[in-house]
Design a protein around this motif. Structure first.
Motif, mmCIF file in Angstrom:
data_model
loop_
_atom_site.group_PDB
_atom_site.id
_atom_site.type_symbol
_atom_site.label_atom_id
_atom_site.label_comp_id
_atom_site.label_asym_id
_atom_site.label_seq_id
_atom_site.Cartn_x
_atom_site.Cartn_y
_atom_site.Cartn_z
ATOM 1 N N GLY A 214 0.777 -1.221 0.000
ATOM 2 C CA GLY A 214 0.000 0.000 0.000
ATOM 3 C C GLY A 214 0.810 1.272 0.000
ATOM 4 N N GLU A 215 2.117 1.190 -0.273
ATOM 5 C CA GLU A 215 2.967 2.377 -0.313
ATOM 6 C C GLU A 215 3.778 2.384 -1.596
ATOM 7 O OE1 GLU A 215 5.534 4.552 2.994
ATOM 8 O OE2 GLU A 215 6.571 2.762 2.281
ATOM 9 N N ALA A 216 3.856 3.550 -2.239
ATOM 10 C CA ALA A 216 4.644 3.711 -3.456
ATOM 11 C C ALA A 216 5.869 4.562 -3.152
ATOM 12 C CB ALA A 216 3.815 4.363 -4.559
ATOM 13 N N LEU A 217 7.037 4.060 -3.516
ATOM 14 C CA LEU A 217 8.300 4.766 -3.321
ATOM 15 C C LEU A 217 8.847 5.190 -4.668
ATOM 16 C CD1 LEU A 217 9.960 2.392 -0.690
ATOM 17 C CD2 LEU A 217 8.699 4.513 -0.257
ATOM 18 N N ILE A 218 9.296 6.445 -4.766
ATOM 19 C CA ILE A 218 9.857 6.982 -6.004
ATOM 20 C C ILE A 218 11.353 7.180 -5.832
ATOM 21 C CG2 ILE A 218 9.822 8.885 -7.648
ATOM 22 C CD1 ILE A 218 6.974 9.392 -6.989
ATOM 23 N N ALA A 219 12.129 6.717 -6.794
ATOM 24 C CA ALA A 219 13.574 6.920 -6.756
ATOM 25 C C ALA A 219 13.890 8.394 -6.941
ATOM 26 C CB ALA A 219 14.252 6.101 -7.850
ATOM 27 N N PRO A 220 14.672 8.994 -6.047
ATOM 28 C CA PRO A 220 15.087 10.385 -6.257
ATOM 29 C C PRO A 220 15.955 10.505 -7.506
ATOM 30 C CG PRO A 220 15.557 9.651 -4.012
ATOM 31 C CD PRO A 220 15.218 8.434 -4.815
ATOM 32 N N GLY A 221 15.975 11.686 -8.108
ATOM 33 C CA GLY A 221 16.841 11.906 -9.260
ATOM 34 C C GLY A 221 18.295 11.966 -8.849
ATOM 35 N N ASN A 222 19.176 11.776 -9.821
ATOM 36 C CA ASN A 222 20.629 11.928 -9.653
ATOM 37 C C ASN A 222 21.285 10.806 -8.862
ATOM 38 O OD1 ASN A 222 20.184 14.312 -11.016
ATOM 39 N ND2 ASN A 222 20.232 15.564 -9.175
ATOM 40 N N LYS A 223 20.590 9.697 -8.630
ATOM 41 C CA LYS A 223 21.214 8.531 -8.005
ATOM 42 C C LYS A 223 20.425 7.295 -8.417
ATOM 43 C CE LYS A 223 20.438 10.510 -4.045
ATOM 44 N NZ LYS A 223 20.420 10.833 -2.584
ATOM 45 N N HIS A 224 21.097 6.150 -8.429
ATOM 46 C CA HIS A 224 20.453 4.901 -8.834
ATOM 47 C C HIS A 224 19.883 4.190 -7.611
ATOM 48 C CE1 HIS A 224 21.916 5.250 -12.880
ATOM 49 N NE2 HIS A 224 23.178 5.260 -12.496
ATOM 50 N N LEU A 225 18.657 3.717 -7.754
ATOM 51 C CA LEU A 225 18.023 2.936 -6.696
ATOM 52 C C LEU A 225 18.217 1.455 -6.990
ATOM 53 C CD1 LEU A 225 16.148 3.181 -4.142
ATOM 54 C CD2 LEU A 225 14.232 2.802 -5.701
ATOM 55 N N VAL A 226 18.593 0.683 -5.970
ATOM 56 C CA VAL A 226 18.741 -0.767 -6.097
ATOM 57 C C VAL A 226 18.129 -1.415 -4.871
ATOM 58 C CG1 VAL A 226 20.814 -0.676 -7.528
ATOM 59 C CG2 VAL A 226 21.036 -0.736 -5.038
ATOM 60 N N ILE A 227 17.851 -2.703 -4.994
ATOM 61 C CA ILE A 227 17.373 -3.465 -3.844
ATOM 62 C C ILE A 227 18.393 -4.552 -3.551
ATOM 63 C CG2 ILE A 227 15.958 -5.036 -5.253
ATOM 64 C CD1 ILE A 227 13.919 -4.962 -2.875
ATOM 65 N N GLY A 228 18.781 -4.668 -2.284
ATOM 66 C CA GLY A 228 19.767 -5.665 -1.893
ATOM 67 C C GLY A 228 19.131 -7.014 -1.661
ATOM 68 N N LYS A 229 19.966 -8.032 -1.515
ATOM 69 C CA LYS A 229 19.466 -9.385 -1.281
ATOM 70 C C LYS A 229 18.759 -9.516 0.059
ATOM 71 C CE LYS A 229 22.668 -11.693 -4.387
ATOM 72 N NZ LYS A 229 23.706 -12.725 -4.566
ATOM 73 N N ASN A 230 18.981 -8.547 0.954
ATOM 74 C CA ASN A 230 18.265 -8.543 2.237
ATOM 75 C C ASN A 230 16.938 -7.802 2.143
ATOM 76 O OD1 ASN A 230 19.253 -5.998 1.932
ATOM 77 N ND2 ASN A 230 20.350 -5.920 3.877
ATOM 78 N N GLY A 231 16.545 -7.385 0.919
ATOM 79 C CA GLY A 231 15.261 -6.720 0.724
ATOM 80 C C GLY A 231 15.252 -5.255 1.071
ATOM 81 N N VAL A 232 16.418 -4.670 1.303
ATOM 82 C CA VAL A 232 16.504 -3.257 1.681
ATOM 83 C C VAL A 232 16.849 -2.418 0.462
ATOM 84 C CG1 VAL A 232 17.736 -1.584 3.120
ATOM 85 C CG2 VAL A 232 17.175 -3.834 4.043
ATOM 86 N N LEU A 233 16.153 -1.298 0.294
ATOM 87 C CA LEU A 233 16.429 -0.369 -0.802
ATOM 88 C C LEU A 233 17.605 0.535 -0.440
ATOM 89 C CD1 LEU A 233 12.770 0.659 -1.701
ATOM 90 C CD2 LEU A 233 14.270 -0.802 -3.050
ATOM 91 N N ASN A 234 18.493 0.707 -1.384
ATOM 92 C CA ASN A 234 19.646 1.577 -1.189
ATOM 93 C C ASN A 234 19.983 2.281 -2.487
ATOM 94 O OD1 ASN A 234 20.573 1.378 1.584
ATOM 95 N ND2 ASN A 234 20.968 -0.783 1.157
ATOM 96 N N PHE A 235 20.955 3.171 -2.420
ATOM 97 C CA PHE A 235 21.388 3.910 -3.585
ATOM 98 C C PHE A 235 22.812 3.523 -3.958
ATOM 99 C CE2 PHE A 235 17.642 6.240 -3.430
ATOM 100 C CZ PHE A 235 17.439 6.782 -2.163
ATOM 101 N N LYS A 236 23.127 3.666 -5.226
ATOM 102 C CA LYS A 236 24.496 3.494 -5.667
ATOM 103 C C LYS A 236 24.867 4.683 -6.537
ATOM 104 C CE LYS A 236 25.493 0.738 -9.042
ATOM 105 N NZ LYS A 236 25.719 -0.476 -9.886
ATOM 106 N N PRO A 237 26.112 5.122 -6.504
ATOM 107 C CA PRO A 237 26.514 6.289 -7.289
ATOM 108 C C PRO A 237 26.488 5.985 -8.775
ATOM 109 C CG PRO A 237 28.427 5.262 -6.286
ATOM 110 C CD PRO A 237 27.228 4.554 -5.726
#
Length: 337
Positions: A214-237
């Protein structure tokens, strides 16, 4: 909280422990190097590990990776200056760290006020800790698996996203993650505008987020969004691997590294170029349901058009049909139909 502290500089280690204790937390162990920290963590797993980044022999990235594999628990990177170590911080986040913060300054005997940013990060992780990381028999993190609707879009995307999100009810039984090509200075405005158009909550993604129904997350501009194997969203340069930042392909391909949650869907909407087509094909080959917007309803039939030509889409739908189709699909996957 019960906290483990890792730092190779004894004075800094003492300062961090003093700040933590003054805030009402308990330091259960401390270490001046990464390998010992892993051993101590597995012997007495705390609620949080405050992990130094740059250490000899085993640095904070590798120590974090081993902790998340052997005895997973929340890890907060604490380094001298987060702005000087961005690349390595993202490596640590890719290994499972939730966030990063600069080391609190001052000697232990000094007034410890003014440590708000550091303590705020700890408080945030304490709130997240109400849903703790668990282990399976192999020692890898286990989180509640959430069905996902992943959407990539570019030119013409904001209006298309508004149409889809507006069709989703408040009780939509899946999480949503959106990768829209947008400059970072417009990200917050876009998320607030889409939130006003949507039936579900919409906000910008932040490092450490997990998927929520029930929640939508939008990737901020100027950085890449990825999901780790632990299910956590993070950024990469951005290392130049994609002309688009954020990149749909980079996010879709990170999803492809996970075991798919039954019923999850990836959608590629209107946009110039080909970003997302390869990632969509990878997800289709892994058993995902994949959707491309049709030519007639697309502002630019570039991204979805390339995906269709590659055979990446299991369904080709007009924009007005995508939202209602997703509602029926995820309700059926949940057993409501």
């Amino acid at each position: 909280m019960r906290i483990g502290v890792v730092n190779d500089r004894p004075l800094v280690l003492e300062i961090i422990c003093s700040v933590v204790a003054a805030a009402g937390h308990r330091v259960v162990w401390k270490s001046t190097e990464g390998a010992l920290a892993v051993k101590l963590c597995c012997e007495d797993t705390p609620d949080l590990v405050l992990m130094d980044l740059n250490m000899p022999v085993m640095d904070g990235v590798e120590a974090t990776r081993k902790i998340m594999s052997l005895c997973p628990c929340p890890v907060l990177v604490v380094t001298s200056d987060v702005h000087k170590h961005v690349s390595k911080i993202f490596e640590a986040m890719g290994a499972g760290a939730l966030d990063a913060v600069s080391t609190p300054d001052g000697r232990p005997s000094e007034n410890l006020s003014g440590k708000g940013g550091f303590l705020d990060k700890i408080a945030m992780i304490e709130r997240l800790g109400k849903n703790p990381v668990q282990r399976n028999v192999r020692g890898t993190p286990v989180r509640k698996r959430t069905p996902l609707l992943a959407i990539g879009s570019s030119t013409g995307g904001p209006s298309a996203l508004a149409a889809i999100l507006g069709a989703l009810p408040e009780n939509f039984p899946a999480a949503v993650v959106i990768i829209q090509h947008v400059d970072g200075c417009f990200s917050d405005s876009l998320s607030r505008w889409l939130d006003s158009q949507a039936g579900i909550k919409v906000r910008l993604a932040v490092a450490g987020d997990t998927l929520k129904v029930g929640e939508a997350l939008i990737a901020p501009g100027n950085k890449h969004l990825v999901i780790g194997k632990n299910g956590v969203l993070n950024f990469k340069p951005d290392n130049g691997e994609s002309p688009y930042v954020p990149s749909v392909d980079i996010f879709f391909k990170s999803l492809g590294e996970l075991s798919p949650v039954p019923g999850s869907v990836a959608v590629l909407l209107t946009g110039m170029g080909a970003d997302g087509a390869e990632g969509l094909l990878k997800l289709r080959n892994l058993g995902w349901t994949t959707v491309a917007q049709d030519k007639e309803s697309s502002v630019v039939w570039g991204m979805p058009g390339v995906a269709v030509k590659m055979g990446a889409a299991t369904h080709i739908l007009p924009l007005e049909a995508i939202g209602p189709t997703m509602v029926r699909h995820f309700n059926k996957a949940r057993g409501m139909e």
